[in-house]
Each structure stands twice: as C-alpha cells, then as structure tokens.
Design a protein around this motif. Structure first.
Motif: not given
Length: 169
Positions: A85-100
């Motif tokens: 699947s296509l992605q934009l990779q390399g955001l500077p911080f990990t996203c918080k866990t949780g679907w919200e």
C-alpha cells in the motif's frame, strides 16, 4: 528560572510554563515545544527502493503532544520499486495508539496520480502507533469508504503536498 534576553529556562526537563491560569493545573502546563524538519518518503508498506526525487521537504511544530506538519514530495524520473500500500513515510513522531488518533491528511497539491473511475479523490490517514500516512482513494462504488492505493496509482514525476496534524505518543 534563569535565561538570557528575558527567556525563561526551567531548571528541569519535567518543568514548564503554566499558561492562562492563576494556579498550577496539568492541563495548562506547556512543557514541550519543538520545531524542525524531516524528510518525507513516498513509499510502500512492503518495500521502498530506488526512488529518484527532485524534491523532498517538510517541517513540523510540536506543541505538547500535538504535531503540525507541512510536507512536499516530488518524484523525478524514477518512482523506483514500491510494493504494498502507498504511504507517506517518515513523520517526525510516532502517532498515539488508538483508532481515535488516526488523523487525516489534507492535500493542497497532487500531480500525476492515476486514480481509476471508482476512486474520485485522494485521501490519507495517519496510522496509529506509526510514523506513516496511509494513502487511499475514496471508493465511489459504495462498497467501501476507502481503498488503499498501490504503485500503479503513481508514476514518474508524481508530486504531493500535504499537511497533517496528529497526536504524538
């Protein structure tokens, strides 16, 4: 505590500045602020090799756990090998866990994308507990709200400008 030129420098990293209150409340403590740059990659969930970019630029501001980004990618004469699947990779911080916390990306410019007749526009979603934006096309057939995009949906000279605001872990 101390500082130069009227700057405030807390004496420990777990301290900050309380804003807009008369008493110390955790909700009003500014204890994290950062600005910087990162390098976004247009890639795939199963592999990304050999891309030739004419431009990759991104900047971010992090205030508390909120991250605000602006990024641009521009493939030149080689999209390389992108699998999955296509992605934009390399955001500077990990996203918080949780679907919200799966935030949406907003695209201000897209160029040279190939979307078939069942997908009428590009959308993106930050995936929880990752540093990626999953790229999707809206499904106009009514079967699914979105469908992941693949390498066939891009070509040489594909460009993308996006902004993303998300909650960091």
């Amino acid at each position: 505590t101390g500082g130069t030129s009227n700057s405030l420098i807390p004496s420990a990293t777990d301290q900050g500045i309380y804003l807009g209150v008369d008493a110390a409340t955790a909700a009003n403590l500014l204890d994290d602020y950062e600005e910087g740059t990162f390098t976004p990659v247009l890639g795939g969930s199963s592999g990304t090799t050999g891309q030739n970019y004419s431009g990759q630029a991104a900047q971010y501001i992090k205030i508390g756990n909120m991250v605000y980004t602006s990024m641009q990618t521009s493939l030149y004469d080689g999209k390389g090998t992108i699998t999955g699947s296509l992605q934009l990779q390399g955001l500077p911080f990990t996203c918080k866990t949780g679907w919200e916390h799966r935030a949406s990306a907003s695209f201000s410019y897209i160029y040279n994308w190939i979307l078939d007749s069942s997908k009428d526009f590009l959308q993106g979603q930050v995936q929880e507990n990752t540093t990626i934006v999953l790229l999707q096309g809206s499904d106009t057939s009514g079967n699914n709200a979105t469908e992941s995009l693949a390498t066939a949906n891009i070509q040489d000279r594909t460009e993308l400008s996006a902004t993303v605001c998300y909650v960091a872990a």
